[in-house]
Enzyme design. Structure first.
Site, short mmCIF file in Angstrom:
data_model
loop_
_atom_site.label_atom_id
_atom_site.label_comp_id
_atom_site.label_asym_id
_atom_site.label_seq_id
_atom_site.Cartn_x
_atom_site.Cartn_y
_atom_site.Cartn_z
N LYS A 32 -1.67 32.31 21.95
CA LYS A 32 -1.20 31.03 21.43
C LYS A 32 -2.05 30.61 20.23
O LYS A 32 -3.27 30.49 20.33
CB LYS A 32 -1.26 29.95 22.51
CG LYS A 32 -0.72 28.61 22.03
CD LYS A 32 -0.52 27.64 23.18
CE LYS A 32 -1.73 26.83 23.53
NZ LYS A 32 -2.06 25.78 22.56
N ASP A 59 2.15 27.42 18.42
CA ASP A 59 2.24 26.10 19.07
C ASP A 59 1.96 25.00 18.05
O ASP A 59 0.88 24.40 18.05
CB ASP A 59 1.24 26.05 20.23
CG ASP A 59 1.35 24.78 21.05
OD1 ASP A 59 2.41 24.12 20.97
OD2 ASP A 59 0.38 24.44 21.75
N LYS A 61 4.26 22.46 17.60
CA LYS A 61 5.00 21.27 18.09
C LYS A 61 5.73 20.56 16.96
O LYS A 61 5.45 19.41 16.62
CB LYS A 61 4.06 20.31 18.83
CG LYS A 61 3.42 20.92 20.05
CD LYS A 61 2.66 19.90 20.89
CE LYS A 61 2.02 20.51 22.10
NZ LYS A 61 0.90 21.43 21.80
N PHE A 62 6.73 21.24 16.39
CA PHE A 62 7.50 20.66 15.30
C PHE A 62 8.22 19.38 15.74
O PHE A 62 8.73 19.30 16.86
CB PHE A 62 8.55 21.66 14.79
CG PHE A 62 7.97 22.91 14.19
CD1 PHE A 62 6.85 22.86 13.35
CD2 PHE A 62 8.55 24.15 14.45
CE1 PHE A 62 6.34 24.02 12.78
CE2 PHE A 62 8.04 25.31 13.88
CZ PHE A 62 6.94 25.24 13.05
N HIS A 63 8.27 18.41 14.86
CA HIS A 63 8.97 17.14 15.11
C HIS A 63 9.29 16.53 13.75
O HIS A 63 8.41 15.97 13.10
CB HIS A 63 8.07 16.20 15.93
CG HIS A 63 8.75 14.94 16.37
ND1 HIS A 63 8.21 14.10 17.32
CD2 HIS A 63 9.92 14.37 16.00
CE1 HIS A 63 9.02 13.08 17.52
NE2 HIS A 63 10.06 13.22 16.72
N ASP A 64 10.54 16.67 13.30
CA ASP A 64 10.90 16.18 11.97
C ASP A 64 12.41 16.10 11.90
O ASP A 64 13.08 16.28 12.92
CB ASP A 64 10.32 17.15 10.91
CG ASP A 64 9.95 16.42 9.61
OD1 ASP A 64 10.79 15.64 9.10
OD2 ASP A 64 8.84 16.65 9.10
N PRO A 66 16.21 17.38 11.37
CA PRO A 66 16.71 18.70 11.78
C PRO A 66 16.57 19.76 10.71
O PRO A 66 16.14 20.90 10.99
CB PRO A 66 18.18 18.42 12.12
CG PRO A 66 18.19 16.99 12.58
CD PRO A 66 17.17 16.29 11.72
N THR A 123 0.82 15.37 28.21
CA THR A 123 0.12 14.94 29.43
C THR A 123 -0.97 13.92 29.13
O THR A 123 -1.52 13.31 30.04
CB THR A 123 -0.50 16.15 30.17
OG1 THR A 123 -1.23 16.93 29.23
CG2 THR A 123 0.57 17.00 30.82
N GLN A 193 -9.42 19.24 31.72
CA GLN A 193 -8.16 19.29 32.46
C GLN A 193 -8.32 18.51 33.76
O GLN A 193 -9.28 18.71 34.49
CB GLN A 193 -7.78 20.75 32.76
CG GLN A 193 -7.51 21.60 31.54
CD GLN A 193 -6.16 21.30 30.90
OE1 GLN A 193 -5.46 20.36 31.29
NE2 GLN A 193 -5.80 22.07 29.88
N GLY A 213 -6.76 29.05 28.35
CA GLY A 213 -7.74 29.09 27.27
C GLY A 213 -9.12 29.43 27.78
O GLY A 213 -9.46 30.60 28.04
N ARG A 214 -9.92 28.37 27.97
CA ARG A 214 -11.33 28.56 28.28
C ARG A 214 -11.65 29.43 29.50
O ARG A 214 -12.66 30.15 29.46
CB ARG A 214 -12.02 27.18 28.36
CG ARG A 214 -12.08 26.54 26.98
CD ARG A 214 -12.27 25.04 27.04
NE ARG A 214 -11.06 24.37 27.50
CZ ARG A 214 -10.91 23.06 27.60
NH1 ARG A 214 -11.92 22.26 27.28
NH2 ARG A 214 -9.78 22.54 28.02
O1 C5P Z 1 -8.84 25.90 27.65
P1 C5P Z 1 -7.61 25.48 28.39
O2 C5P Z 1 -7.15 26.49 29.42
O3 C5P Z 1 -7.70 24.08 28.94
O4 C5P Z 1 -6.49 25.47 27.24
C1 C5P Z 1 -5.20 25.00 27.49
C2 C5P Z 1 -4.38 25.07 26.25
O5 C5P Z 1 -3.11 24.47 26.53
C3 C5P Z 1 -4.93 24.31 25.05
O6 C5P Z 1 -4.51 25.00 23.87
C4 C5P Z 1 -4.28 22.96 25.14
O7 C5P Z 1 -4.12 22.34 23.91
C5 C5P Z 1 -2.90 23.32 25.73
N1 C5P Z 1 -2.26 22.25 26.45
C6 C5P Z 1 -2.82 21.64 27.57
N2 C5P Z 1 -2.18 20.64 28.23
C7 C5P Z 1 -0.99 20.25 27.79
C8 C5P Z 1 -0.40 20.83 26.68
C9 C5P Z 1 -1.08 21.85 26.03
O8 C5P Z 1 -3.91 22.01 27.98
N3 C5P Z 1 -0.36 19.31 28.46
#
Ligand code: C5P
Length: 234
Positions: A32, A59, A61-64, A66, A123, A193, A213-214
């Protein structure tokens, strides 16, 4: 089964992203590329990650309007991305234009159309924040409303929180692909998170793809971490 792990390359430089992609490409399903990396490294980073053999989830996240979103989607298809995101709150016509641009540009370029994924409610927004911008304050209702609109627009997938997967599965067509972040294995810290599931729990709940991610990128050995997660899946 496809490899459902999407590694979030949340790093600021092309070098760091490539280093991760090179070691992880054989053991994960996709990478991603988000706003930070794309803005700092530019579209070339997509080509370079593709060259490692990995699929790319753009990723942005387009918003504009059409037309603008359709043109951005077409540009993403020409870059050869396999998944991309837009905000469902951009409306029905915007989503339809995006899906159409994805299909048409892909067929012109002889590629498979990328999965255009709708983002419903971020979220980070709670009911008070939704009320402040004039939206339905019940987060669950707003997610459901936007998810249904995405289906009507012909989108084939959604990004959702792991805790929304079970509820969404109750009314979405079974073919709808669900992509979920917020994954933690339990052996690492939750970072920022708040509500997480393990990879296995998220898949059992009905997710098709896991954005991680992490737990992988910050691990001492990212490849071993990814392999452990893969081995934990059903
Ligand atoms: O490092 P981690 O596993 O928390 O990364 C999660 C990825 O998912 C990040 O790129 C974060 O921006 C994305 N993301 C998220 N929660 C959301 C939407 C996207 O953690 N609700």
């Amino acid at each position: 089964m496809q490899n459902p792990i999407i590694v979030a390359l949340d790093v600021p430089t092309a070098e760091q992203a490539l280093q991760l992609a090179e070691q992880l490409a054989p053991v994960v399903g996709a990478f991603k590329i988000g706003k930070e990396l794309f803005t700092s490294a530019g579209p070339d980073i997509v080509r370079r990650i593709r060259a490692t053999g990995g699929a790319v989830f753009l990723d942005l996240k387009f918003h504009d309007i059409p037309n603008t979103v359709a043109r951005a989607v077409a540009a993403a298809v020409r870059l050869d991305v396999q998944m991309l995101t837009l905000h469902t709150s951009g409306g029905l016509a915007m989503m339809q234009a995006a899906e159409e641009a994805a299909q048409e540009t892909a067929s012109q370029s002889g590629r498979n159309a990328p999965l255009v994924l709708g983002v419903t409610v971020l979220t980070s927004l709670d009911s008070q924040a939704l009320g402040e911008i004039g939206m339905e304050a019940n987060v669950g209702h707003q997610v459901e409303r936007l998810a249904n609109l995405a289906v009507r627009a012909g989108l084939r997938g959604l990004v959702c929180s792991p805790l929304e997967v079970v509820g969404l599965r109750q009314f979405l067509p079974a073919s709808m692909q669900l992509v979920t972040p917020g994954i933690r294995t339990g052996s690492e810290k939750a970072d920022d998170q708040k509500r997480t599931l393990t990879p296995r729990e998220a898949m059992d709940a009905g997710a098709n793809w896991l954005v991680i991610g992490r737990p992988i990128t910050a691990a001492e050995n990212p490849r071993a971490a990814a392999e452990r997660i893969l081995a934990s899946l059903p």
